[in-house]
Design an enzyme around this catalytic site. Structure first.
Site, PDB file in Angstrom:
ATOM      1  N   PRO A  18       0.838  -1.209   0.000  1.00 35.46           N
ATOM      2  CA  PRO A  18       0.000   0.000   0.000  1.00 35.46           C
ATOM      3  C   PRO A  18       0.868   1.252   0.000  1.00 35.46           C
ATOM      4  CG  PRO A  18       0.000  -1.044   2.172  1.00 35.46           C
ATOM      5  CD  PRO A  18       0.729  -1.966   1.247  1.00 35.46           C
ATOM      6  N   MET A  19       0.524   2.200  -0.856  1.00 31.59           N
ATOM      7  CA  MET A  19       1.228   3.492  -0.886  1.00 31.59           C
ATOM      8  C   MET A  19       0.213   4.562  -1.251  1.00 31.59           C
ATOM      9  SD  MET A  19       4.882   2.959  -2.803  1.00 31.59           S
ATOM     10  CE  MET A  19       4.412   1.689  -3.969  1.00 31.59           C
ATOM     11  N   GLN A  74      -6.986  -1.321   1.670  1.00 37.32           N
ATOM     12  CA  GLN A  74      -6.488  -0.999   3.015  1.00 37.32           C
ATOM     13  C   GLN A  74      -7.190   0.240   3.549  1.00 37.32           C
ATOM     14  OE1 GLN A  74      -2.789   1.180   3.940  1.00 37.32           O
ATOM     15  NE2 GLN A  74      -2.124  -0.691   4.962  1.00 37.32           N
ATOM     16  N   CYS A 103       1.058   3.325   9.843  1.00 35.98           N
ATOM     17  CA  CYS A 103       1.347   4.677   9.361  1.00 35.98           C
ATOM     18  C   CYS A 103       1.729   5.597  10.525  1.00 35.98           C
ATOM     19  CB  CYS A 103       0.139   5.246   8.621  1.00 35.98           C
ATOM     20  SG  CYS A 103       0.481   6.894   7.979  1.00 35.98           S
ATOM     21  N   LYS A 142      -1.642  -4.638   8.556  1.00 38.91           N
ATOM     22  CA  LYS A 142      -0.216  -4.348   8.306  1.00 38.91           C
ATOM     23  C   LYS A 142       0.303  -3.541   9.478  1.00 38.91           C
ATOM     24  CE  LYS A 142       2.851  -2.237   4.861  1.00 38.91           C
ATOM     25  NZ  LYS A 142       3.036  -0.827   5.236  1.00 38.91           N
ATOM     26  N   HIS A 170       5.933  -4.438   8.388  1.00 38.62           N
ATOM     27  CA  HIS A 170       6.983  -3.522   7.952  1.00 38.62           C
ATOM     28  C   HIS A 170       8.048  -3.573   9.055  1.00 38.62           C
ATOM     29  CE1 HIS A 170       8.216   0.908   6.910  1.00 38.62           C
ATOM     30  NE2 HIS A 170       9.190   0.039   6.769  1.00 38.62           N
ATOM     31  N   GLY A 203      12.007  -4.004   2.510  1.00 39.98           N
ATOM     32  CA  GLY A 203      13.293  -4.410   1.933  1.00 39.98           C
ATOM     33  C   GLY A 203      13.800  -3.553   0.783  1.00 39.98           C
TER      34      GLY A 203
HETATM   35  C1  FNR Z   1       4.019   3.986   2.061  1.00 36.08           C
HETATM   36  N1  FNR Z   1       3.700   3.031   3.023  1.00 36.08           N
HETATM   37  C2  FNR Z   1       2.383   2.834   3.387  1.00 36.08           C
HETATM   38  N2  FNR Z   1       2.047   1.794   4.220  1.00 36.08           N
HETATM   39  C3  FNR Z   1       0.742   1.544   4.521  1.00 36.08           C
HETATM   40  O1  FNR Z   1       0.469   0.583   5.248  1.00 36.08           O
HETATM   41  N3  FNR Z   1      -0.238   2.357   4.020  1.00 36.08           N
HETATM   42  C4  FNR Z   1       0.021   3.421   3.205  1.00 36.08           C
HETATM   43  O2  FNR Z   1      -0.884   4.128   2.760  1.00 36.08           O
HETATM   44  C5  FNR Z   1       1.380   3.690   2.873  1.00 36.08           C
HETATM   45  N4  FNR Z   1       1.721   4.736   2.058  1.00 36.08           N
HETATM   46  C6  FNR Z   1       2.998   4.854   1.580  1.00 36.08           C
HETATM   47  C7  FNR Z   1       3.291   5.821   0.593  1.00 36.08           C
HETATM   48  C8  FNR Z   1       4.557   5.889   0.061  1.00 36.08           C
HETATM   49  C9  FNR Z   1       4.854   6.900  -1.025  1.00 36.08           C
HETATM   50  C10 FNR Z   1       5.588   5.017   0.539  1.00 36.08           C
HETATM   51  C11 FNR Z   1       6.999   5.075  -0.021  1.00 36.08           C
HETATM   52  C12 FNR Z   1       5.309   4.093   1.526  1.00 36.08           C
HETATM   53  C13 FNR Z   1       4.727   2.120   3.578  1.00 36.08           C
HETATM   54  C14 FNR Z   1       4.987   0.976   2.613  1.00 36.08           C
HETATM   55  O3  FNR Z   1       3.823   0.189   2.367  1.00 36.08           O
HETATM   56  C15 FNR Z   1       6.089   0.055   3.116  1.00 36.08           C
HETATM   57  O4  FNR Z   1       5.704  -0.602   4.292  1.00 36.08           O
HETATM   58  C16 FNR Z   1       7.403   0.809   3.369  1.00 36.08           C
HETATM   59  O5  FNR Z   1       7.675   1.756   2.343  1.00 36.08           O
HETATM   60  C17 FNR Z   1       8.581  -0.162   3.460  1.00 36.08           C
HETATM   61  O6  FNR Z   1       8.663  -0.952   2.305  1.00 36.08           O
HETATM   62  P1  FNR Z   1       9.727  -0.688   1.120  1.00 36.08           P
HETATM   63  O7  FNR Z   1       9.541   0.716   0.616  1.00 36.08           O
HETATM   64  O8  FNR Z   1      11.072  -0.847   1.724  1.00 36.08           O
HETATM   65  O9  FNR Z   1       9.395  -1.735   0.100  1.00 36.08           O
END
Ligand code: FNR
Length: 337
Positions: A18-19, A74, A103, A142, A170, A203
């Site tokens: 999720p992002m 999510q 978050c 998560k 995470h 990762g």
């Molecule tokens: C996130 N992440 C995130 N996690 C989540 O649970 N809900 C969300 O809405 C978001 N939004 C989000 C936006 C952006 C731009 C980023 C870069 C990250 C966290 C993400 O899902 C993840 O857990 C972390 O970025 C670590 O994983 P990576 O980046 O190392 O693969």
């Protein structure tokens, strides 16, 4: 419980994490095309309206049949009943429902959502139990890790008892920033203590630079599945099992649009994505090229059409618009009495 994710559920899957802002429909479809098995869409705002469309007419969640079996919705929530109301609204259009418990941003935590939930296990239990009982799709959550391994494992065991189908972890504490090293040992300890699938997250920077590294991260964490956020944001073709495309292939490839990284752009046109969101996603992919002449033209673009011009896709833009117009016309003709 219906499991539209198929026999594998959350086992052995490669997932688009999720992002917010990044995980919009074009990016999710792109990730699926490149080889992701499951994609996450995150929404904190839906709770404000209990609708797919915000009061200012912004589309908060746009989905399509192509991802229906593989999209996990999510939500950010601090209230079991409201969470259930939202889940019931979307459950027929998604494969699973996830609760964001990681978050660290103030807009989440000040309302008791996101990582604020980690210090309120009773609330976690209430939300997840309500969702698991009330929703016909698998429910997941998560989390981030807690300050000690013991606390983390004990929270996860409590979460497992609520009946969730999987847990994404995470591997960073809520105070830690994305540049800090990910704690693979915590995720491994969790994987060894529960029997539901654990999805490893975190990762991208240290470990996952190529498609093969996804498996390395899975092995290091002992998790069932892996989700990618930043690695996919920088280059969604990381999901290609044949190997990611290089930055030099960023340009739109007329003959093979489906293999162009910038097909996030064609997808954006096809699904009428918000222009500023499209620009945001493309800037993330250009990375240090945002300062190049191409990056500057992208910055200046004000519409999806202008974005397409930057990448020499005007023909594609016009063709897609014509197709959409024709479809609109057919719909109008067939729906009029
Ligand atoms: C996130 N992440 C995130 N996690 C989540 O649970 N809900 C969300 O809405 C978001 N939004 C989000 C936006 C952006 C731009 C980023 C870069 C990250 C966290 C993400 O899902 C993840 O857990 C972390 O970025 C670590 O994983 P990576 O980046 O190392 O693969």
């Amino acid at each position: 419980m219906a499991n539209s994710l198929g026999k594998m559920g959350f086992h052995n899957q490669i997932i688009l994490a999720p992002m917010v802002r990044v995980g919009t429909l074009p990016m999710r479809l792109l990730a699926l095309d490149y080889g992701a098995n499951i994609v996450f869409v995150s929404s904190v705002d839906v709770l404000e309206t209990v609708d797919f469309v915000a009061p200012d007419d912004r589309v908060m969640f746009r989905t399509c049949t192509k991802e229906k079996e593989r999209v996990v919705f999510q939500m950010g929530t601090a209230d079991p009943e409201r969470a259930l109301t939202v889940a019931l609204l979307v459950e027929n259009d998604v494969a699973a429902i996830d609760v964001n418990m990681g978050c660290p941003k103030e807009y989440s935590t000040k309302g008791g959502m996101g990582s604020a939930l980690l210090s309120n296990p009773d609330k976690i239990e209430a939300i997840l139990t309500t969702l698991v009982r009330g929703v016909s799709k698998p429910v997941t959550c998560k989390i981030r890790i807690l300050p000690t391994m013991e606390e983390t494992v004990s929270l996860v065991k409590r979460i497992e008892k609520t009946g969730v189908a999987a847990i994404a972890v995470h591997g960073r504490m809520k105070e830690e920033r994305p540049r800090h090293p990910v704690h693979c040992d915590y995720i491994r300890a969790i994987s060894e203590s529960v029997s539901i699938p654990v999805v490893a997250s975190g990762g991208s920077l240290d470990i996952i630079k190529t498609n093969d590294d996804i498996e390395t991260f899975r092995e290091e964490t002992g998790a069932s599945s892996v989700m990618l956020a930043r690695a996919a944001m920088w280059n969604p073709s990381i999901f290609r099992s044949q190997g990611a495309l290089s930055v030099d292939e960023l340009q739109y490839i007329k003959e093979l649009p489906q293999y162009s990284i910038l097909c996030v752009c064609p997808q954006a046109v096809r699904y009428d994505n918000n222009t500023f969101n499209t620009k945001y996603c493309l800037c993330q992919m250009l990375r240090d090229r945002v300062e190049s002449p191409m990056g500057k033209r992208l910055h200046a673009a004000q519409t999806n059409e202008e974005i397409c011009e930057v990448f020499g896709m005007t023909d594609y833009y016009q063709m897609t618009q014509a197709e959409l117009e024709a479809r609109r016309w057919v719909l109008q003709a067939t729906s009029s009495p």
